[in-house]
Design an enzyme around this catalytic site. Structure first.
Site, PDB file in Angstrom:
ATOM      1  N   ASP A  19    -107.398 -52.334 -39.301  1.00 58.75           N
ATOM      2  CA  ASP A  19    -108.399 -51.392 -39.811  1.00 58.75           C
ATOM      3  C   ASP A  19    -107.727 -50.033 -40.037  1.00 58.75           C
ATOM      4  O   ASP A  19    -106.908 -49.588 -39.207  1.00 58.75           O
ATOM      5  CB  ASP A  19    -109.522 -51.278 -38.758  1.00 58.75           C
ATOM      6  CG  ASP A  19    -110.730 -50.500 -39.254  1.00 58.75           C
ATOM      7  OD1 ASP A  19    -110.937 -50.435 -40.479  1.00 58.75           O
ATOM      8  OD2 ASP A  19    -111.480 -49.981 -38.393  1.00 58.75           O
TER       9      ASP A  19
ATOM     10  N   ASP B  39    -105.549 -47.136 -45.828  1.00 63.66           N
ATOM     11  CA  ASP B  39    -106.471 -46.026 -46.062  1.00 63.66           C
ATOM     12  C   ASP B  39    -105.687 -44.892 -46.702  1.00 63.66           C
ATOM     13  O   ASP B  39    -105.144 -44.027 -46.022  1.00 63.66           O
ATOM     14  CB  ASP B  39    -107.104 -45.597 -44.735  1.00 63.66           C
ATOM     15  CG  ASP B  39    -108.105 -44.464 -44.946  1.00 63.66           C
ATOM     16  OD1 ASP B  39    -108.182 -43.945 -46.081  1.00 63.66           O
ATOM     17  OD2 ASP B  39    -108.793 -44.105 -43.980  1.00 63.66           O
TER      18      ASP B  39
ATOM     19  N   GLU C 178    -109.452 -48.005 -49.844  1.00 67.11           N
ATOM     20  CA  GLU C 178    -110.629 -47.135 -49.635  1.00 67.11           C
ATOM     21  C   GLU C 178    -110.731 -46.111 -50.737  1.00 67.11           C
ATOM     22  O   GLU C 178    -109.750 -45.483 -51.127  1.00 67.11           O
ATOM     23  CB  GLU C 178    -110.546 -46.415 -48.280  1.00 67.11           C
ATOM     24  CG  GLU C 178    -111.705 -45.416 -48.096  1.00 67.11           C
ATOM     25  CD  GLU C 178    -111.817 -44.837 -46.689  1.00 67.11           C
ATOM     26  OE1 GLU C 178    -111.518 -45.559 -45.729  1.00 67.11           O
ATOM     27  OE2 GLU C 178    -112.213 -43.661 -46.585  1.00 67.11           O
TER      28      GLU C 178
ATOM     29  N   HIS D 149    -118.059 -42.710 -39.408  1.00 65.43           N
ATOM     30  CA  HIS D 149    -117.642 -43.450 -38.227  1.00 65.43           C
ATOM     31  C   HIS D 149    -118.108 -42.752 -36.952  1.00 65.43           C
ATOM     32  O   HIS D 149    -118.349 -41.553 -36.952  1.00 65.43           O
ATOM     33  CB  HIS D 149    -116.106 -43.520 -38.167  1.00 65.43           C
ATOM     34  CG  HIS D 149    -115.496 -44.281 -39.307  1.00 65.43           C
ATOM     35  ND1 HIS D 149    -114.863 -43.667 -40.356  1.00 65.43           N
ATOM     36  CD2 HIS D 149    -115.423 -45.610 -39.553  1.00 65.43           C
ATOM     37  CE1 HIS D 149    -114.409 -44.591 -41.198  1.00 65.43           C
ATOM     38  NE2 HIS D 149    -114.737 -45.773 -40.743  1.00 65.43           N
ATOM     39  N   GLY D 150    -118.207 -43.512 -35.874  1.00 63.92           N
ATOM     40  CA  GLY D 150    -118.406 -42.912 -34.564  1.00 63.92           C
ATOM     41  C   GLY D 150    -119.837 -42.876 -34.082  1.00 63.92           C
ATOM     42  O   GLY D 150    -120.735 -43.512 -34.657  1.00 63.92           O
TER      43      GLY D 150
ATOM     44  N   GLY E 147    -118.553 -47.633 -41.094  1.00 67.61           N
ATOM     45  CA  GLY E 147    -119.507 -46.785 -40.367  1.00 67.61           C
ATOM     46  C   GLY E 147    -120.877 -47.405 -40.282  1.00 67.61           C
ATOM     47  O   GLY E 147    -121.899 -46.724 -40.413  1.00 67.61           O
ATOM     48  N   SER E 148    -120.923 -48.725 -40.040  1.00 68.44           N
ATOM     49  CA  SER E 148    -122.202 -49.444 -40.124  1.00 68.44           C
ATOM     50  C   SER E 148    -122.942 -49.567 -38.798  1.00 68.44           C
ATOM     51  O   SER E 148    -123.956 -50.265 -38.733  1.00 68.44           O
ATOM     52  CB  SER E 148    -121.971 -50.855 -40.668  1.00 68.44           C
ATOM     53  OG  SER E 148    -121.216 -50.815 -41.837  1.00 68.44           O
ATOM     54  N   SER E 149    -122.456 -48.940 -37.758  1.00 72.34           N
ATOM     55  CA  SER E 149    -123.166 -49.071 -36.479  1.00 72.34           C
ATOM     56  C   SER E 149    -124.567 -48.476 -36.580  1.00 72.34           C
ATOM     57  O   SER E 149    -124.800 -47.513 -37.323  1.00 72.34           O
ATOM     58  CB  SER E 149    -122.383 -48.384 -35.351  1.00 72.34           C
ATOM     59  OG  SER E 149    -121.354 -49.251 -34.913  1.00 72.34           O
TER      60      SER E 149
ATOM     61  N   ASN F 178    -118.300 -53.240 -41.398  1.00 75.95           N
ATOM     62  CA  ASN F 178    -117.485 -52.736 -40.280  1.00 75.95           C
ATOM     63  C   ASN F 178    -118.357 -52.149 -39.185  1.00 75.95           C
ATOM     64  O   ASN F 178    -119.158 -51.241 -39.440  1.00 75.95           O
ATOM     65  CB  ASN F 178    -116.565 -51.615 -40.784  1.00 75.95           C
ATOM     66  CG  ASN F 178    -115.315 -52.150 -41.435  1.00 75.95           C
ATOM     67  OD1 ASN F 178    -115.305 -53.264 -41.930  1.00 75.95           O
ATOM     68  ND2 ASN F 178    -114.270 -51.350 -41.437  1.00 75.95           N
TER      69      ASN F 178
HETATM   70  P1  13P Z   1    -118.806 -47.465 -36.680  1.00 80.74           P
HETATM   71  O1  13P Z   1    -118.090 -46.267 -36.123  1.00 80.74           O
HETATM   72  O2  13P Z   1    -120.101 -47.123 -37.296  1.00 80.74           O
HETATM   73  O3  13P Z   1    -118.930 -48.550 -35.685  1.00 80.74           O
HETATM   74  O4  13P Z   1    -117.890 -48.032 -37.888  1.00 80.74           O
HETATM   75  C1  13P Z   1    -116.677 -48.665 -37.610  1.00 80.74           C
HETATM   76  C2  13P Z   1    -115.803 -48.698 -38.811  1.00 80.74           C
HETATM   77  O5  13P Z   1    -116.227 -48.500 -39.930  1.00 80.74           O
HETATM   78  C3  13P Z   1    -114.380 -48.990 -38.576  1.00 80.74           C
HETATM   79  O6  13P Z   1    -113.624 -48.917 -39.727  1.00 80.74           O
END
Ligand code: 13P
Length: 321
Positions: free
Chosen positions: A83, A105, A141, A186-187, A221-223, A263
């Site tokens: 990643d 990236d 990306e 992210h995060g 950033g899908s969390s 992700n």
């Molecule tokens: P989150 O930080 O939303 O879990 O996303 C993780 C990500 O996109 C890693 O590349």
């Protein structure tokens, strides 16, 4: 053979019209949690890790162990993915270690300055050349996803992906998959209120998917940042501020618009951390990492298994047999 390429995993996902979760792992037990979840739900899966962002002292040691671990799950079609490869050299290291997919990236020149389109194309094309010679897939990306992907303090400005550039980028680099910035970050800090269409630009997905129909789209950033996990972490000493992530329903919807790789790292990490904090709080003299670490692993497995149902990959392993 358990290992498959990202291109194979996402091609099957396109045929079946589902998404495949790419779950970030920072140690071997977390990778075990993801693979156990995949075995439990009969899912193909993407296990991903970032160079220099694990609890292990040396990437190569961890990466070798990941390859060995994946071989223990011959029934799980698994992509082992780097990643956010920060350089050509990091991608080459991962490919040489046995990864079947890498992300380069090239969107940032350094932690704060976005790269030019031409710089991004140049480094991505170099990685594609090496990777494809070795039968490995590549994700690039475009635009800039906000936040910090490795949990560090640095934070990037969000620059949305441009559909015209996406078309040119794919033509000039030959990437198999493309991460498109659509407003996510992210995060553990994402949106300041439940996201609507002005901040989470789902419309961009369909627009880009139509322009590059052969390239698989990736949502970073899908969390979701579940409120119950935040509350549990904070009940046991954490100080996470209120924040909203990508709702589960939007992740499911994204797969119908063209997203194939989803992700997700922080949700698993929150599930892990909530259990560890609760365990340590209940057992004031507990110092054995085997005890609290395994609580974290089981919580993470549950979270990942649930998400595999949401993304639609559950029950899809048969496509790789
Ligand atoms: P989150 O930080 O939303 O879990 O996303 C993780 C990500 O996109 C890693 O590349």
């Amino acid at each position: 053979m358990a290992l498959i390429t990202l291109a194979a995993a996402l091609e099957a996902a396109r045929e079946g019209n589902y998404g495949v979760g790419a779950f970030n792992v920072t140690d071997l037990a977390q990778a075990e949690a993801v693979l156990d979840a995949a075995a439990e739900t009969d899912s193909p899966v993407i296990v991903q890790t970032i160079a220099g962002a694990s609890v292990h002292g040396r990437d190569e040691l961890f990466w070798e162990a990941l390859v060995t671990l994946v071989a223990r799950y011959p029934e799980v079609p698994t992509v082992l993915h780097l990643d956010h490869g920060a350089s050509y050299e990091d991608c080459v290291r991962a490919i040489d270690a046995g990864f079947t997919s890498v992300m380069i990236d090239g969107s940032m020149r350094d932690h704060t300055t976005p790269a030019t389109f031409e710089e991004n194309v140049a480094v991505t094309r170099r990685v594609v050349e090496y990777a494809h010679q070795h039968g490995v897939s590549v994700e690039g990306e475009l635009g800039t996803i906000g936040g910090s992907e490795d949990g560090g303090a640095s934070s990037k400005e969000i620059v949305l992906a441009d559909p015209d550039e996406a078309e040119r980028f794919v033509a000039e680099t030959g990437v198999d998959a493309l991460a498109v910035a659509i407003g996510t970050s992210h995060g553990a800090y994402k949106f300041t209120s439940p996201p609507d269409g002005t901040v989470l630009r789902m419309d961009l997905i369909s627009e880009i998917a139509q322009r590059i129909p052969k390239t698989h789209l990736v949502m970073h950033g899908s969390s979701s940042l579940p409120a119950d996990l935040r509350e549990r972490i904070n009940a046991f000493g954490g100080k996470l501020p209120e924040s909203w992530g990508v709702p589960e329903s939007e992740k499911a919807r994204s797969t119908q618009l063209g997203i194939r790789k989803i992700n997700q790292g922080m949700d698993s990490h929150m599930a892990w951390t909530a259990e560890v904090r609760a365990y340590l709080d209940a057992d004031g003299i507990g110092c054995d990492p085997a005890l609290y670490g395994s609580k974290g692993r089981v919580a993470m497995q549950q979270m990942v298994a649930d998400r595999m149902q949401v993304f639609g990959q559950a029950g899809q392993s048969y496509r790789h047999r």
